[in-house]
Design an enzyme around this catalytic site. Structure first.
Site, PDB file in Angstrom:
ATOM      1  N   ASP A 170      34.847 110.807  46.133  1.00  5.44           N
ATOM      2  CA  ASP A 170      35.195 111.225  44.772  1.00  5.44           C
ATOM      3  C   ASP A 170      34.224 110.660  43.742  1.00  5.44           C
ATOM      4  O   ASP A 170      34.641 110.090  42.732  1.00  5.44           O
ATOM      5  CB  ASP A 170      36.635 110.803  44.444  1.00  5.44           C
ATOM      6  CG  ASP A 170      37.646 111.357  45.433  1.00  5.44           C
ATOM      7  OD1 ASP A 170      37.556 110.997  46.625  1.00  5.44           O
ATOM      8  OD2 ASP A 170      38.512 112.141  45.040  1.00  5.44           O
ATOM      9  N   ASP A 197      34.821 115.558  47.296  1.00  8.49           N
ATOM     10  CA  ASP A 197      34.757 115.604  45.832  1.00  8.49           C
ATOM     11  C   ASP A 197      33.421 115.029  45.353  1.00  8.49           C
ATOM     12  O   ASP A 197      33.303 113.838  45.068  1.00  8.49           O
ATOM     13  CB  ASP A 197      35.949 114.886  45.179  1.00  8.49           C
ATOM     14  CG  ASP A 197      37.229 115.699  45.272  1.00  8.49           C
ATOM     15  OD1 ASP A 197      37.195 116.819  45.808  1.00  8.49           O
ATOM     16  OD2 ASP A 197      38.264 115.202  44.798  1.00  8.49           O
ATOM     17  N   TYR A 200      32.218 117.226  40.656  1.00  7.45           N
ATOM     18  CA  TYR A 200      33.216 117.495  39.613  1.00  7.45           C
ATOM     19  C   TYR A 200      32.693 118.480  38.565  1.00  7.45           C
ATOM     20  O   TYR A 200      33.112 118.447  37.409  1.00  7.45           O
ATOM     21  CB  TYR A 200      33.721 116.205  38.966  1.00  7.45           C
ATOM     22  CG  TYR A 200      34.654 115.438  39.863  1.00  7.45           C
ATOM     23  CD1 TYR A 200      34.152 114.708  40.941  1.00  7.45           C
ATOM     24  CD2 TYR A 200      36.022 115.471  39.670  1.00  7.45           C
ATOM     25  CE1 TYR A 200      35.002 114.028  41.801  1.00  7.45           C
ATOM     26  CE2 TYR A 200      36.880 114.791  40.532  1.00  7.45           C
ATOM     27  CZ  TYR A 200      36.363 114.069  41.588  1.00  7.45           C
ATOM     28  OH  TYR A 200      37.209 113.410  42.437  1.00  7.45           O
ATOM     29  N   ASN A 234      38.923 118.895  47.313  1.00  5.24           N
ATOM     30  CA  ASN A 234      39.495 119.986  46.511  1.00  5.24           C
ATOM     31  C   ASN A 234      38.553 120.428  45.393  1.00  5.24           C
ATOM     32  O   ASN A 234      38.568 121.592  44.981  1.00  5.24           O
ATOM     33  CB  ASN A 234      40.854 119.584  45.936  1.00  5.24           C
ATOM     34  CG  ASN A 234      40.813 118.298  45.165  1.00  5.24           C
ATOM     35  OD1 ASN A 234      40.401 117.265  45.711  1.00  5.24           O
ATOM     36  ND2 ASN A 234      41.217 118.332  43.903  1.00  5.24           N
ATOM     37  N   HIS A 319      39.666 114.585  53.419  1.00  8.46           N
ATOM     38  CA  HIS A 319      39.737 114.257  51.990  1.00  8.46           C
ATOM     39  C   HIS A 319      41.089 113.705  51.545  1.00  8.46           C
ATOM     40  O   HIS A 319      41.181 112.672  50.893  1.00  8.46           O
ATOM     41  CB  HIS A 319      39.367 115.479  51.150  1.00  8.46           C
ATOM     42  CG  HIS A 319      39.301 115.178  49.689  1.00  8.46           C
ATOM     43  ND1 HIS A 319      38.390 114.298  49.148  1.00  8.46           N
ATOM     44  CD2 HIS A 319      40.050 115.614  48.642  1.00  8.46           C
ATOM     45  CE1 HIS A 319      38.576 114.211  47.850  1.00  8.46           C
ATOM     46  NE2 HIS A 319      39.583 114.989  47.506  1.00  8.46           N
ATOM     47  N   HIS A 329      48.835 112.182  43.591  1.00 12.02           N
ATOM     48  CA  HIS A 329      48.669 112.944  44.841  1.00 12.02           C
ATOM     49  C   HIS A 329      49.628 112.455  45.921  1.00 12.02           C
ATOM     50  O   HIS A 329      49.347 112.600  47.117  1.00 12.02           O
ATOM     51  CB  HIS A 329      47.226 112.866  45.350  1.00 12.02           C
ATOM     52  CG  HIS A 329      46.208 113.389  44.386  1.00 12.02           C
ATOM     53  ND1 HIS A 329      46.292 114.640  43.822  1.00 12.02           N
ATOM     54  CD2 HIS A 329      45.071 112.822  43.882  1.00 12.02           C
ATOM     55  CE1 HIS A 329      45.250 114.829  43.023  1.00 12.02           C
ATOM     56  NE2 HIS A 329      44.515 113.742  43.033  1.00 12.02           N
ATOM     57  N   HIS A 356      40.323 111.387  47.452  1.00 14.34           N
ATOM     58  CA  HIS A 356      41.308 112.130  46.668  1.00 14.34           C
ATOM     59  C   HIS A 356      42.047 111.256  45.656  1.00 14.34           C
ATOM     60  O   HIS A 356      42.133 111.622  44.483  1.00 14.34           O
ATOM     61  CB  HIS A 356      42.287 112.843  47.601  1.00 14.34           C
ATOM     62  CG  HIS A 356      42.997 114.008  46.983  1.00 14.34           C
ATOM     63  ND1 HIS A 356      42.390 114.878  46.104  1.00 14.34           N
ATOM     64  CD2 HIS A 356      44.276 114.470  47.139  1.00 14.34           C
ATOM     65  CE1 HIS A 356      43.270 115.807  45.732  1.00 14.34           C
ATOM     66  NE2 HIS A 356      44.412 115.579  46.339  1.00 14.34           N
ATOM     67  N   HIS A 358      42.193 108.112  43.339  1.00 14.49           N
ATOM     68  CA  HIS A 358      41.101 107.353  42.735  1.00 14.49           C
ATOM     69  C   HIS A 358      41.442 105.869  42.639  1.00 14.49           C
ATOM     70  O   HIS A 358      41.548 105.283  41.556  1.00 14.49           O
ATOM     71  CB  HIS A 358      40.745 107.941  41.369  1.00 14.49           C
ATOM     72  CG  HIS A 358      40.367 109.382  41.451  1.00 14.49           C
ATOM     73  ND1 HIS A 358      40.390 110.245  40.385  1.00 14.49           N
ATOM     74  CD2 HIS A 358      39.966 110.126  42.511  1.00 14.49           C
ATOM     75  CE1 HIS A 358      40.022 111.442  40.775  1.00 14.49           C
ATOM     76  NE2 HIS A 358      39.762 111.404  42.057  1.00 14.49           N
TER      77      HIS A 358
HETATM   78 FE   FE2 Z   1      40.264 115.209  45.462  1.00 17.05          FE
END
Ligand code: FE2
Length: 460
Positions: A170, A197, A200, A234, A319, A329, A356, A358
Site C-alpha cells: 500500500d 496497492d 493510488y 483493490n 492483498h 477493512h 490493505h 494501513h
Molecule cells: Fe487495499
C-alpha cells in the site's frame, strides 16, 4: 539455536535473547501487544507533480519508470519493463561487464487509454537463460538518452540458500511513502515482495493515470535494480463503468508484467515463483476464488507441487488479510480465509503477507479450521502447523494511517501498531529466518517488531 549462531553475524547475536523471549511468548500465546508508540498525527499528502522524485530523465525519448521482476519459475530470467514517450524498439542490451553489452533481447510494446489519458509506450522484454548468482548490467535507449542499470540474479534454487526479502504494501506516493521507500533503499533487501496497492492513481478524479507515471518514477531507484514481486490490490482494479472503463486491472496489467505462464496460471493475478530457498505464491483477493474457479484449481495444483526438500520456505502474498484486528477493512478477507485456510495449514505455509489495512500487525501461529456449522469451534486456536499472518499495508499512501484497532486485542494478535514502515525477511537456513518490522520514525537500524521464524516443514 546452533544453526542461527552458525549462520548469522555477530550483530545478530545480541538479539538472540530477544528472539528467545518472543518465541516463548509465541508458544504461550500471551496477551498480544498493542504498541504504545504514538505516531505524530499528520495527513499523508501526495508529493506534488513537480517533485524531483518524479523528474523525467533527460534526453529525447529517454526510457523511464524502469522496473524489473522475475521472468520465469526458478530465477534465471528477468522481465525488464520501461516506458518511452514516443515509439522505440523494446531492446535491452546486457552483459556481466559494465559497458560491454554482448547480449541483447527484444520484447514487445503496448499502450492503453483510460478515459482521457493515453499512456506512453510500455516496453516489456524478458532476458532468459541468465546465470544464477551473477550481476548483470543492462542498457536501454540510444545515444545521449541511453540509461544503464544492473541487477543480481538469485542463487540456484535449493534448500540451503540464504536470501533477504523486503516487504512493502500500500505504498502510494506521499511524503510518508517516500520515507518508507527511502528506508527500504538503505536496507539489505535483495528482492521486494509487494503486497498490492501501488500508485493510488484511482484516488484522483477519473483515476488520473499520470499518477501511475509519477509512481513509476518514484520507485525506479529500487525497481530498476532488484525484482519487485507484484500482487494486485483493490486500487489496481480501476473498474469505472461510470466513465466507460469496464476492463478491471487495465493500467496495472499493461504496466506490470509477471511470469504467470511459468507456473501454468491462466491469469497474471495469481502465480508462483521459486527464488533461492523459497516458494512464493501470489494470490488475488479480487478474483473469483470459490470452489472450481480457475484460481482455486490453480492453487490446489500449485500447493501440491511445492517440494519443501528443495524450497523449505513457503510464503503466500495476498492483498486482503485473513487475520486482522483493525477496525478498517475488518473481516474483508473472511471468505477468502474460509476458502483457503485449511490448505495453508495442511501445506504448512510459513508466513502469509497481506496489505490493505494501513497499519502493522503480526499474529501468533493460529488456525480456525475446526468449525463445521454444527459444532461451536469457531475461535482461532494456537496451531503449530499454521502460518504467521503479517499485515503490512503501512507503506504510507494518501489514505493515511488506520489508527483504530478493535478492543480488546484478540488472543491471536501478537503485535500491532498504527505506524508506517516496511519489513525485512532474512532467511538464514532451511530451518531459521529472522523477520523485522521497521517503523519510519526510527532509523533503519531500529527494530519496531521482530520474530524468529522456525520453518514449518522442519519444525511442525
Ligand atoms: Fe487495499
Amino acid at each position: 539455536m546452533k544453526t542461527i549462531l552458525d549462520a548469522t553475524s555477530g550483530s545478530v547475536l545480541g538479539i538472540v535473547g530477544l528472539f528467545l523471549v518472543l518465541l516463548l511468548n509465541d508458544k504461550a500465546c500471551d496477551a498480544g501487544i498493542t504498541s504504545k508508540y504514538v505516531r505524530r498525527l499528520q495527513a499523508s499528502i501526495d508529493l506534488p507533480l513537480d517533485s524531483p522524485h518524479f523528474s523525467i530523465p533527460p534526453g529525447h525519448n529517454a526510457p523511464e519508470q524502469v522496473h524489473i521482476t522475475q521472468g520465469d519459475y526458478e530465477g534465471r530470467a528477468i522481465v525488464v519493463s520501461w516506458i518511452t514517450p514516443s515509439p522505440s524498439r523494446s531492446k535491452v542490451v546486457y552483459g556481466i561487464t559494465i559497458g560491454k553489452y554482448d547480449h541483447e533481447a527484444t520484447g514487445s510494446v503496448t499502450r492503453y487509454t483510460f478515459f482521457n489519458y493515453t499512456s506512453g509506450y510500455i516496453h516489456h522484454t524478458t532476458l532468459n537463460d541468465l546465470e544464477f548468482d551473477t550481476t548483470y548490467h543492462y542498457k536501454l535507449g540510444n545515444g545521449t538518452s541511453a540509461r544503464e542499470f544492473s541487477f543480481t540474479t538469485p542463487p540456484k534454487v535449493g534448500p540451503d540458500v540464504p536470501y533477504t526479502f523486503g516487504i512493502i504494501g500500500d505504498l502510494g506516493q506521499t511524503y510518508d511513502s517516500l520515507n518508507t521507500f527511502q528506508h527500504y533503499l538503505s536496507s539489505k533487501g535483495k528482492t521486494l515482495l509487494f503486497v498490492g496497492d501501488l500508485s493510488y492513481a484511482d484516488n484522483y478524479p477519473f483515476d488520473y493515470n499520470v499518477r501511475w507515471d509519477t509512481w513509476g518514477r518514484l520507485v525506479e531507484p529500487s525497481t530498476a535494480y532488484q525484482p519487485w514481486i507484484w500482487t494486485a490490490g483493490n486500487h489496481e482494479i480501476e473498474f469505472r463503468p461510470d466513465i466507460g472503463e469496464t476492463v478491471p486491472f487495465k493500467p496495472y496489467a499493461h504496466r506490470y508484467h509477471v511470469p504467470y505462464l511459468a507456473s501454468n496460471s491462466t491469469s497474471h493475478l495469481w502465480y508462483a515463483i521459486k527464488r533461492a530457498s523459497v516458494h512464493i505464491i501470489v494470490l488475488s483477493s479480487y478474483s473469483a476464488y470459490g470452489k472450481y474457479t480457475p484460481q482455486w484449481v490453480w492453487l490446489q495444483t500449485e500447493l501440491a507441487k511445492v517440494d519443501r526438500t528443495v524450497t523449505p520456505w513457503l510464503i503466500v502474498l495476498v492483498h486482503s488479510p485473513l487475520y486482522n484486528s483493525n477496525v478498517y477493512h475488518y473481516m474483508e478477507g473472511e471468505t477468502f480465509r474460509v476458502q483457503f485456510e485449511s490448505w495453508f495449514v495442511k501445506y504448512k505455509v510459513d508466513i502469509i503477507f497481506s496489505g490493505h489495512v494501513h497499519a502493522y500487525e503480526r499474529s501468533h501461529r493460529i488456525s480456525n479450521v475446526a468449525y463445521n456449522i454444527v459444532n461451536t469451534n469457531c475461535t482461532p486456536i494456537l496451531d503449530d502447523r499454521a502460518p504467521v499472518y503479517v499485515t503490512i499495508g503501512d507503506g504510507g499512501n494518501i489514505e493515511g494511517i488506520a489508527g483504530n484497532f478493535t478492543e480488546p486485542q484478540p488472543a491471536y494478535s501478537a503485535f500491532r501498531e498504527a505506524s508506517f514502515g516496511h519489513a525485512i525477511l532474512d532467511i538464514k537456513s532451511r530451518t531459521h529466518a529472522l523477520f523485522y518490522w521497521h517503523r519510519n520514525q526510527d532509523g533503519n537500524s531500529a527494530v519496531g517488531d521482530s520474530y524468529l521464524l522456525l520453518n514449518r516443514f522442519y519444525s511442525a
